[in-house]
Motif scaffolding. Structure first.
Motif, PDB file in Angstrom:
ATOM      1  N   ILE B 256       0.847  -1.214   0.000  1.00  0.00           N
ATOM      2  CA  ILE B 256       0.000   0.000   0.000  1.00  0.00           C
ATOM      3  C   ILE B 256       0.875   1.254   0.000  1.00  0.00           C
ATOM      4  O   ILE B 256       0.630   2.196  -0.765  1.00  0.00           O
ATOM      5  CB  ILE B 256      -0.970  -0.008   1.217  1.00  0.00           C
ATOM      6  CG1 ILE B 256      -2.009  -1.133   1.049  1.00  0.00           C
ATOM      7  CG2 ILE B 256      -1.648   1.344   1.384  1.00  0.00           C
ATOM      8  CD1 ILE B 256      -2.913  -1.360   2.237  1.00  0.00           C
ATOM      9  N   ILE B 257       1.934   1.228   0.837  1.00  0.00           N
ATOM     10  CA  ILE B 257       2.834   2.400   0.887  1.00  0.00           C
ATOM     11  C   ILE B 257       3.489   2.605  -0.481  1.00  0.00           C
ATOM     12  O   ILE B 257       3.537   3.731  -1.004  1.00  0.00           O
ATOM     13  CB  ILE B 257       3.911   2.222   1.992  1.00  0.00           C
ATOM     14  CG1 ILE B 257       3.238   2.132   3.364  1.00  0.00           C
ATOM     15  CG2 ILE B 257       4.905   3.372   1.976  1.00  0.00           C
ATOM     16  CD1 ILE B 257       4.151   1.621   4.475  1.00  0.00           C
ATOM     17  N   TYR B 260       1.070   4.017  -2.956  1.00  0.00           N
ATOM     18  CA  TYR B 260       0.817   5.435  -2.714  1.00  0.00           C
ATOM     19  C   TYR B 260       1.944   6.287  -3.291  1.00  0.00           C
ATOM     20  O   TYR B 260       1.704   7.270  -4.008  1.00  0.00           O
ATOM     21  CB  TYR B 260       0.672   5.683  -1.202  1.00  0.00           C
ATOM     22  CG  TYR B 260       0.424   7.131  -0.861  1.00  0.00           C
ATOM     23  CD1 TYR B 260      -0.856   7.675  -0.960  1.00  0.00           C
ATOM     24  CD2 TYR B 260       1.468   7.964  -0.467  1.00  0.00           C
ATOM     25  CE1 TYR B 260      -1.080   9.012  -0.675  1.00  0.00           C
ATOM     26  CE2 TYR B 260       1.257   9.299  -0.176  1.00  0.00           C
ATOM     27  CZ  TYR B 260      -0.013   9.819  -0.277  1.00  0.00           C
ATOM     28  OH  TYR B 260      -0.231  11.147  -0.006  1.00  0.00           O
ATOM     29  N   PHE B 277      -6.757   0.817  -3.542  1.00  0.00           N
ATOM     30  CA  PHE B 277      -6.430   1.085  -2.142  1.00  0.00           C
ATOM     31  C   PHE B 277      -7.488   0.470  -1.224  1.00  0.00           C
ATOM     32  O   PHE B 277      -7.166  -0.105  -0.193  1.00  0.00           O
ATOM     33  CB  PHE B 277      -6.334   2.603  -1.903  1.00  0.00           C
ATOM     34  CG  PHE B 277      -5.023   3.162  -2.359  1.00  0.00           C
ATOM     35  CD1 PHE B 277      -3.927   3.198  -1.512  1.00  0.00           C
ATOM     36  CD2 PHE B 277      -4.876   3.646  -3.660  1.00  0.00           C
ATOM     37  CE1 PHE B 277      -2.714   3.699  -1.943  1.00  0.00           C
ATOM     38  CE2 PHE B 277      -3.670   4.146  -4.095  1.00  0.00           C
ATOM     39  CZ  PHE B 277      -2.580   4.180  -3.237  1.00  0.00           C
ATOM     40  N   THR B 352      -3.191   4.553   3.599  1.00  0.00           N
ATOM     41  CA  THR B 352      -1.725   4.545   3.593  1.00  0.00           C
ATOM     42  C   THR B 352      -1.193   4.743   5.011  1.00  0.00           C
ATOM     43  O   THR B 352      -0.233   4.072   5.426  1.00  0.00           O
ATOM     44  CB  THR B 352      -1.171   5.635   2.658  1.00  0.00           C
ATOM     45  OG1 THR B 352      -1.845   5.524   1.401  1.00  0.00           O
ATOM     46  CG2 THR B 352       0.322   5.509   2.457  1.00  0.00           C
TER      47      THR B 352
END
Lengths: 304, 447
Positions: B256-257, B260, B277, B352
């Motif tokens: 996810i990071i 982003y 997301f 995030t």
């Protein structure tokens, strides 16, 4: 053994405090009566394998009513005499035992019958009365021979005294024990009687011995009236070690891993690597086809 | 639409990402290199002065190196697992995230084992592991598992790259010569013919199933390195599944990071959408619930058993490591659950944020597994200096840890300079499938 016991009754009022201070008993235990304890002063001698002589005193207070209630007297100085000749002194241990080893080369004063007069003496203290015990023993020599006679492992014991002219006089008769040394105590093998100074015993073949097969053999005369305790010992390599064959199971910590582990690991690895190989083969096929297409295109381009 | 033209379009769309380097990215790369260089310096200090420069001593023989090793290797296994699932089950939105996951998988599997090497006092005896292996030792299993997994992940990553290499080979006329040569070599003559495509799909699918199995096996082996000992805090029958869940937790968090950052930096809002997301966030929610459950179960059984060494360990956790424990096992679990549970909180930024909290929490969770257990051994060292009993990481260890993270990010950026982070072949496959389904639908309607 000629033994003369001088028993003294403890009367002094300090005794109980003395005894209880040794044993950490409560000083406030006023219910305990001093006169209820009787002193046991026992003296014995053991002639050891190197001809030295161990003199041992056991100094213990015993409750008159409750005989199981025994209190050792420790740090009491015990003096050992041969007639009036002081051999040495020793203090009683926490268990009330005082030991003194007289060296093998000691020349004892004997009486006309050849008896050695030994005395153990406690000279008394503020809390305890004087104690004394006397024993008379003859100096006996034990010879222990361990021989193989016609392939038979044989224990030969010879017992004799030496008179004033230095002549060996065989022992007429005495009870004897043959033992071997164990981890904790001696293991008795045979009980017999020495006759005319000799004793013979066929040594058993199933004694394992120590790690090298060595066995410590003892010949022991115990509490003999004339000789006291006499011990002779010798080490011999007669041990019959049977090495226990331990089949090592397949364990994680054993030399080899368990079979199932090899099988599982092999299946897993072969499965995975076979797949890698299959992938690689397919990639080569893709490459081959790509080359063929490229060749065709080149040919077409050259034709045009 | 002509597929060749579409390929050209996509190559044109993604080529700036591959070929152009902005000033910001240059500064960023420079910064990462600087961090790595500090790490290299720290490594040489450690090499020449020995492990005395670290915080590791007789009592605590494993420090943050091993924690980083577990963290990165877990990341890799979870990446392999997720990637395998995405490919194997042909997940609809896989195309936007699959390459990110694959790159994370391979890079973390390269970086992770380096930390083990840093942990070894006698590197000159490293080859003994291969000369005198003991099949019954979990360490040997781990070496076999990591090496097999690394090769498998490399093959798998390469398979997913081939169609894109082919597109770039055919549409990079303006690219530099070395780049053209590299693409030609790596594309291995792939022309996207039906037979080639089918073959590639078939082996990719098999490999995706394989990496799922490998991830589970290798991950369990890693957990067994701890749980097969009798140490309090390690000797647990649920350690292997607990590690798998924990790995997935950190893996999804890092994905996810990465999503982003890549979305923001490369302006890929069109490809990496909110729906991705939310999808990843919901998976993170499920895994965080599972992780929380396993963590509770693990500590609850230790607390309830009243075994003296477990009690000592728990006392250490609730005194010396109180805040770390709270962060790792309360904040690190509950915050992501709260954010992800309520629909109105599910924004890209909050998801995030939840992922960042989860990842940091999990790193601390790993710290709590390794260090406090070693600080409360069965036979404690007595009458000695404080630093021999307790562990505190030194700047050397931190420098090398950050160098590892920097190397991970740097390599990620460099791979993204070689191939687009969104698989072009995947986009074309999707469009092709849509076209086919439209055709068949039309056929059904007309018939």
């Amino acid at each position: 053994m000629k033994s003369i016991n001088y028993k003294y009754t403890i009367i002094t009022s300090l005794l109980i405090a003395f005894l209880f201070s040794f044993n950490g008993f409560s000083q406030e235990d006023e219910a305990t009566d001093a006169s209820s304890y009787k002193m046991r002063f026992n003296f014995k001698t053991v002639k050891q394998y190197d001809n030295s002589r161990l003199l041992e005193v056991s100094f213990i207070g015993q409750n008159k009513k409750d005989r199981k209630d025994k209190i050792p007297v420790f740090d009491a100085v015990i003096k050992f005499y041969n007639n009036d000749n002081l051999l040495g002194e020793s203090k009683t241990s926490d268990e009330g035992i005082a030991q003194f080893a007289v060296p093998g080369n000691q020349i004892y004063i004997t009486d006309e019958d050849g008896y050695i007069n030994l005395t153990a003496k406690f000279e008394g203290s503020d809390g305890l009365d004087e104690e004394e015990e006397e024993i008379q023993v003859k100096d006996l020599f034990l010879e222990l021979n361990l021989e193989e006679i016609d392939s038979v492992k044989t224990v030969l014991v010879k017992a004799f005294t030496i008179d004033s002219l230095g002549v060996e006089i065989p022992l007429e008769e005495a009870d004897l024990i043959i033992s071997v040394g164990g981890m904790i105590s001696k293991m008795k093998l045979e009980e017999g009687t020495i006759e005319d100074g000799e004793f013979e015993f066929e040594f058993p073949t199933d004694i394992p011995g120590d790690v090298n097969g060595d066995i410590l053999v003892y010949s022991i005369i115990t509490d003999n009236d004339d000789f006291g305790n006499v011990i002779q010992q010798k080490t011999v390599n007669w041990g019959n070690i049977k090495t226990k064959i331990v089949k090592e199971d397949n364990k994680l910590w054993s030399e080899a891993a368990p079979i199932w582990m090899y099988i599982v690991l092999t299946i897993l690895l072969v499965g995975v690597w076979a797949n890698y190989l299959y992938t690689a083969i397919n990639l080569f096929k893709i490459k081959k086809e790509g080359k063929e297409i490229e060749l065709k295109e080149t040919e077409l381009n050259t034709e045009h | 639409m002509n597929i060749e033209n579409r390929k050209r379009e996509l190559a044109k769309e993604f080529s700036p990402m591959l070929e152009k380097t902005t000033k910001t990215s240059k500064i960023w790369i420079g910064f990462l290199i600087a961090v790595i260089l500090v790490g290299v310096y720290a490594f040489f200090v450690q090499l020449f002065k020995g492990h005395i420069v670290t915080g590791m001593r007789d009592n605590v023989v494993w420090g943050i190196y091993i924690i980083n090793f577990i963290f990165f290797v877990c990341l890799s296994y979870s990446g392999a697992f997720i990637s395998g699932i995405l490919h194997f089950f042909k997940t609809p939105w896989k195309n936007s995230v699959s390459r990110i996951v694959e790159i994370i998988t391979v890079l973390s599997l390269i970086i992770g084992p380096i930390f083990i090497l840093l942990c070894i006092g006698r590197l000159d005896r490293l080859h003994y592991l291969f000369i005198y292996p003991r099949i019954q030792s979990p360490i040997t299993w781990d070496i076999i598992a990591i090496m097999t997994d690394l090769i498998g992940c490399f093959i798998y990553l390469y398979l997913t790259f081939i169609p894109d290499f082919a597109i770039l080979r055919d549409n990079s006329e303006n690219a530099s010569k070395w780049r053209q040569k590299v693409y030609k070599f790596l594309a291995i003559g792939y022309q996207d013919t039906t037979t080639q495509r089918e073959k590639l799909h078939k082996i990719t699918r098999t490999m995706s199933a394989m990496v799922i199995a490998l991830a589970i096996v290798a991950y369990s082996v890693l957990a067994w390195i701890f749980s097969l000992t009798l140490q309090p805090g390690w000797n647990s029958s649920i350690f292997a599944p607990y590690f798998i869940i924990a790995g997935l937790y950190s893996g999804i968090g890092v994905i996810i990071i990465a999503m982003y950052l890549i979305r923001k930096y490369y302006h890929l809002e069109h490809y990496i959408r909110k729906v991705h997301f939310i999808g990843a966030g919901i998976i993170l929610l499920v895994v965080s619930l599972l992780f929380g459950y396993f963590t509770f179960s693990e500590y609850f059984s230790r607390w309830f058993s009243h075994k003296i060494h477990d009690t000592n360990l728990l006392n250490t956790l609730f005194t010396r490591y109180f805040w770390v424990f709270i962060f790792a096992n309360y904040i690190g679990v509950l915050v992501p659950i709260v954010i992800l549970f309520f629909k109105k909180f599910r924004t890209i930024k909050s998801i995030t944020f939840a992922a960042i909290v989860a990842v940091i929490g999990l790193w601390f969770n790993r710290y709590l597994i390794v260090v406090p257990t070693l600080e409360t051994p069965y036979l404690p060292i007595q009458d000695t200096r404080e630093e021999f009993v307790h562990y505190t990481a030194t700047w050397i260890e931190w420098a090398l840890s950050f160098a590892g993270v920097a190397a991970f990010i740097l390599f990620f950026i460099l791979i993204m300079k070689l191939v687009p982070v969104i698989p072009m072949s995947g986009i074309i496959d999707n469009e092709r499938e849509q076209k086919m389904s439209k055709k068949s639908f039309k056929k059904i309607v007309t018939e």
